[in-house]
Design a protein around this motif. Structure first.
Motif, mmCIF file in Angstrom:
data_model
loop_
_atom_site.group_PDB
_atom_site.id
_atom_site.type_symbol
_atom_site.label_atom_id
_atom_site.label_comp_id
_atom_site.label_asym_id
_atom_site.label_seq_id
_atom_site.Cartn_x
_atom_site.Cartn_y
_atom_site.Cartn_z
ATOM 1 N N ASN A 1 0.720 -1.127 0.190
ATOM 2 C CA ASN A 1 -0.066 0.069 -0.227
ATOM 3 C C ASN A 1 0.902 1.226 -0.080
ATOM 4 O O ASN A 1 0.988 2.102 0.843
ATOM 5 C CB ASN A 1 -1.136 -0.093 1.347
ATOM 6 C CG ASN A 1 -1.854 1.178 1.249
ATOM 7 O OD1 ASN A 1 -2.143 1.627 0.244
ATOM 8 N ND2 ASN A 1 -2.276 1.708 2.392
ATOM 9 N N VAL A 2 1.552 1.464 -1.105
ATOM 10 C CA VAL A 2 2.675 2.527 -1.167
ATOM 11 C C VAL A 2 2.522 2.990 -2.655
ATOM 12 O O VAL A 2 2.336 2.447 -3.548
ATOM 13 C CB VAL A 2 3.981 2.204 -1.099
ATOM 14 C CG1 VAL A 2 5.055 3.096 -1.327
ATOM 15 C CG2 VAL A 2 4.243 1.380 0.241
ATOM 16 N N GLU A 3 2.205 4.441 -2.690
ATOM 17 C CA GLU A 3 2.180 5.489 -3.953
ATOM 18 C C GLU A 3 3.809 5.353 -4.332
ATOM 19 O O GLU A 3 4.326 6.271 -4.051
ATOM 20 C CB GLU A 3 1.841 6.481 -3.713
ATOM 21 C CG GLU A 3 1.390 7.434 -4.898
ATOM 22 C CD GLU A 3 0.458 8.557 -4.567
ATOM 23 O OE1 GLU A 3 0.619 9.348 -5.803
ATOM 24 O OE2 GLU A 3 0.082 8.687 -3.613
ATOM 25 N N PHE A 4 4.147 4.678 -5.267
ATOM 26 C CA PHE A 4 5.562 4.653 -5.764
ATOM 27 C C PHE A 4 5.471 5.573 -6.656
ATOM 28 O O PHE A 4 4.777 5.902 -7.774
ATOM 29 C CB PHE A 4 6.271 3.517 -6.172
ATOM 30 C CG PHE A 4 6.331 2.017 -5.311
ATOM 31 C CD1 PHE A 4 7.188 2.321 -4.423
ATOM 32 C CD2 PHE A 4 5.410 1.352 -5.476
ATOM 33 C CE1 PHE A 4 7.514 1.315 -3.498
ATOM 34 C CE2 PHE A 4 5.570 0.166 -4.400
ATOM 35 C CZ PHE A 4 6.537 0.265 -3.495
ATOM 36 N N THR A 5 6.723 6.776 -6.624
ATOM 37 C CA THR A 5 6.959 7.805 -7.653
ATOM 38 C C THR A 5 8.145 8.153 -7.796
ATOM 39 O O THR A 5 9.042 8.042 -6.894
ATOM 40 C CB THR A 5 5.872 8.954 -7.049
ATOM 41 O OG1 THR A 5 5.997 10.011 -8.286
ATOM 42 C CG2 THR A 5 6.405 9.296 -5.868
ATOM 43 N N SER A 6 8.474 8.863 -8.724
ATOM 44 C CA SER A 6 9.816 9.254 -9.244
ATOM 45 C C SER A 6 9.416 10.903 -9.523
ATOM 46 O O SER A 6 10.197 11.407 -9.959
ATOM 47 C CB SER A 6 10.420 8.989 -10.491
ATOM 48 O OG SER A 6 9.567 9.016 -11.750
ATOM 49 N N ASP A 7 8.261 11.577 -9.124
ATOM 50 C CA ASP A 7 7.924 12.800 -9.166
ATOM 51 C C ASP A 7 8.123 13.460 -7.824
ATOM 52 O O ASP A 7 7.345 13.012 -6.852
ATOM 53 C CB ASP A 7 6.460 12.975 -9.737
ATOM 54 C CG ASP A 7 6.002 14.384 -9.745
ATOM 55 O OD1 ASP A 7 6.793 15.308 -9.620
ATOM 56 O OD2 ASP A 7 4.778 14.563 -10.036
ATOM 57 N N GLU A 8 9.276 14.410 -7.603
ATOM 58 C CA GLU A 8 9.421 14.772 -6.241
ATOM 59 C C GLU A 8 8.153 15.537 -5.786
ATOM 60 O O GLU A 8 8.127 15.829 -4.750
ATOM 61 C CB GLU A 8 10.801 15.408 -6.400
ATOM 62 C CG GLU A 8 10.904 16.721 -7.005
ATOM 63 C CD GLU A 8 12.099 17.426 -7.023
ATOM 64 O OE1 GLU A 8 11.989 18.706 -6.580
ATOM 65 O OE2 GLU A 8 13.133 16.987 -7.290
ATOM 66 N N THR A 9 7.569 16.422 -6.664
ATOM 67 C CA THR A 9 6.300 17.198 -6.273
ATOM 68 C C THR A 9 5.551 16.498 -5.482
ATOM 69 O O THR A 9 4.503 17.129 -4.641
ATOM 70 C CB THR A 9 5.898 18.017 -7.250
ATOM 71 O OG1 THR A 9 5.252 16.980 -8.250
ATOM 72 C CG2 THR A 9 6.841 18.852 -8.143
ATOM 73 N N LYS A 10 5.183 15.258 -5.582
ATOM 74 C CA LYS A 10 4.390 14.266 -4.692
ATOM 75 C C LYS A 10 4.774 14.338 -3.171
ATOM 76 O O LYS A 10 3.946 14.192 -2.314
ATOM 77 C CB LYS A 10 4.357 12.825 -5.151
ATOM 78 C CG LYS A 10 3.763 12.974 -6.514
ATOM 79 C CD LYS A 10 2.311 13.137 -6.694
ATOM 80 C CE LYS A 10 1.502 12.024 -6.065
ATOM 81 N NZ LYS A 10 0.084 11.980 -6.015
ATOM 82 N N LEU A 11 5.925 14.704 -2.932
ATOM 83 C CA LEU A 11 6.589 14.895 -1.599
ATOM 84 C C LEU A 11 5.589 16.009 -0.714
ATOM 85 O O LEU A 11 5.679 15.945 0.526
ATOM 86 C CB LEU A 11 8.028 15.011 -1.463
ATOM 87 C CG LEU A 11 9.008 14.008 -1.771
ATOM 88 C CD1 LEU A 11 10.385 14.246 -2.058
ATOM 89 C CD2 LEU A 11 8.487 12.682 -1.445
ATOM 90 N N LYS A 12 5.279 16.978 -1.686
ATOM 91 C CA LYS A 12 4.649 18.072 -0.792
ATOM 92 C C LYS A 12 3.127 17.626 -0.230
ATOM 93 O O LYS A 12 2.898 18.188 0.647
ATOM 94 C CB LYS A 12 4.057 19.043 -2.055
ATOM 95 C CG LYS A 12 5.103 19.685 -2.721
ATOM 96 C CD LYS A 12 4.661 20.935 -3.711
ATOM 97 C CE LYS A 12 5.518 21.666 -4.468
ATOM 98 N NZ LYS A 12 6.520 22.461 -3.559
#
Length: 438
Positions: free
Chosen positions: A68-79
């Motif tokens: 149950n993890v939203e894997f991403t390489s988009d750093e803006t998701k860290l917001k």
């Protein structure tokens, strides 16, 4: 409402920055309890996770598929996250000085996407002072926020042992620290969600940083002692493993063994501590002495391969040698800072180009980092010498017949180097073998 409660209630998210051998299992563990964003700048790795493939083999494909993890390489998701855990590698440069670029880069990334009210916890192994003196100023500069006012920081050293299915995140006591009591309490509560063994609240961030860096330094020194004993006992014609088994019958004898000390922890962390000590005017004696011994073991093994070829009356320069295992430790695909490459380089100095086989290793990583193309097991044939360098499970099932079949049949003496001693030594103390181990 405090951040911990908002995380539990699903009102806020936790982010994991760095999805390697350490970060990915942490993200998966927290994903079972709260909302998690798993970020890594390596888009290819992220796509593998999204596809349900675990390249680290730490948790397995089935677990990744259900994570149950939203894997991403988009750093803006860290917001979208308020609680950030940074778990990026901290290697050393060629001159053994700390390479802080990964942790500095992660600090920039987090800083660019930091929002008020956040807590940032670093897990990367560093020398005391890095979190507060290096990472915090970077995050303040990138975010325009003030640490202690707009966001808080802490440090919780990773203790995950890659390839170890017993000592996992959940079963190892977790050291936690924070910049103040309130932050420490929040960080401790968050980690208690997943760490069944409980947490230990360190007095300060610097204490937690120091605790981590000495854990692996202590292990490094103990293995260095074993390696030195191996060198001495080999000169005496005594089997080191037999000596250690005998000595180990005493209740307070520490059961360490000789071997190649690589990887991104034990072979690296001591240099972080000695670097900081040098900055403060103290030159380490014991720690660096141990490092010198351990760093030289690959060359020592290669020299003994050559010596035993000579003993067997086999021409060194044209010798066909195979090395089984290339990773830094058994049952783990990670080849970073493997000391097997030191054996390879030293053998090349003697004109030997070894065949290297490792079905567990990340073949692409080995090619990228070392220019080493791993061979298929079928190429292990017509040998003059066989080196078992890593104690992978796949090698432990080899029979005496299997091993004999790898050698040229005409050899009166087969040179077998079993670095970790995974074979039964008595089976090879025969006239047709020259058996050697650390």
């Amino acid at each position: 409402m405090e951040l911990y409660e908002k995380l539990v209630n699903g009102e806020e998210k936790l982010s994991l920055v760095g999805l390697g051998y350490v970060g990915m299992p942490i993200a998966v563990a927290f994903g079972r309890k709260i909302k998690v964003i798993g970020y890594d700048l390596n888009a290819k790795k992220v796509e593998q996770y999204r596809a349900g493939f675990d390249p680290t083999r730490e948790v397995g494909d089935d677990v990744i598929k259900q994570a149950n993890v939203e894997f991403t390489s988009d750093e803006t998701k860290l917001k979208e996250a308020k609680f950030h855990i940074v778990a990026v590698p901290t290697p050393v440069n060629d001159d053994h000085t700390p390479d802080l670029r990964p942790v500095e880069g992660a600090s920039c990334t987090v800083g660019r996407n930091l929002t008020k009210g956040s807590i940032v916890v670093f897990e990367s192994t560093v020398y005391p002072g890095v979190t507060e003196d290096i990472c915090v100023p970077i995050m303040e500069k990138e975010s325009g926020l003030k640490c202690g006012v707009d966001f808080k920081v802490g440090y919780s050293p990773e203790r995950i042992n890659p390839g170890d299915k017993v000592h996992r995140l959940e079963t190892i006591v977790k050291i936690v620290s924070g910049m103040d009591e309130e932050t420490l309490d929040q960080i401790a509560k968050v980690y208690e969600l997943v760490v069944e063994a409980g947490v230990y609240r360190a007095d300060s961030i610097k204490v937690a940083e120091a605790a981590k860096v000495i854990e692996n330094s202590q292990r490094d020194i103990n293995i260095a002692f074993m390696n030195e004993l191996s060198i001495i006992f080999n000169k005496m014609g005594i089997d080191t493993k037999s000596v250690l088994e005998a000595a180990g019958t005493k209740w307070n004898f520490l059961k360490f063994f000789p071997g190649l000390v690589g990887g991104h922890c034990i072979g690296v962390d001591p240099y972080y501590l000695t670097y900081k000590a040098e900055e403060m005017g103290y030159h380490s004696q014991i720690i660096l002495s141990g490092r010198r011994i351990n760093d030289d073991m690959g060359r020592y093994v290669a020299e003994n391969v050559v010596k035993n070829l000579i003993r067997a009356d086999i021409a060194v320069k044209t010798a066909r040698v195979a090395i089984l295992g290339f990773t830094f430790k058994e049952n783990c695909p990670d080849t970073r800072n493997t000391k097997v490459i030191d054996i390879v380089k030293e053998l090349r100095e003697y004109g030997i180009e070894p065949v290297i086989v490792d079905e567990t290793a990340d073949a692409q990583e080995a090619q990228r980092l070392y220019g080493v193309k791993l061979a298929d097991r079928s190429e292990v044939k017509d040998l003059d010498a066989l080196v078992i360098a890593v104690a992978h499970e796949e090698f432990s099932h080899m029979t005496r017949e299997d091993i004999a079949g790898y050698f040229k049949p005409e050899h009166a003496k087969k040179v077998l180097v079993d670095i970790k001693g995974i074979l039964d030594r008595k089976d090879y103390l025969t006239q047709d073998y020259i058996y050697w181990r650390l």
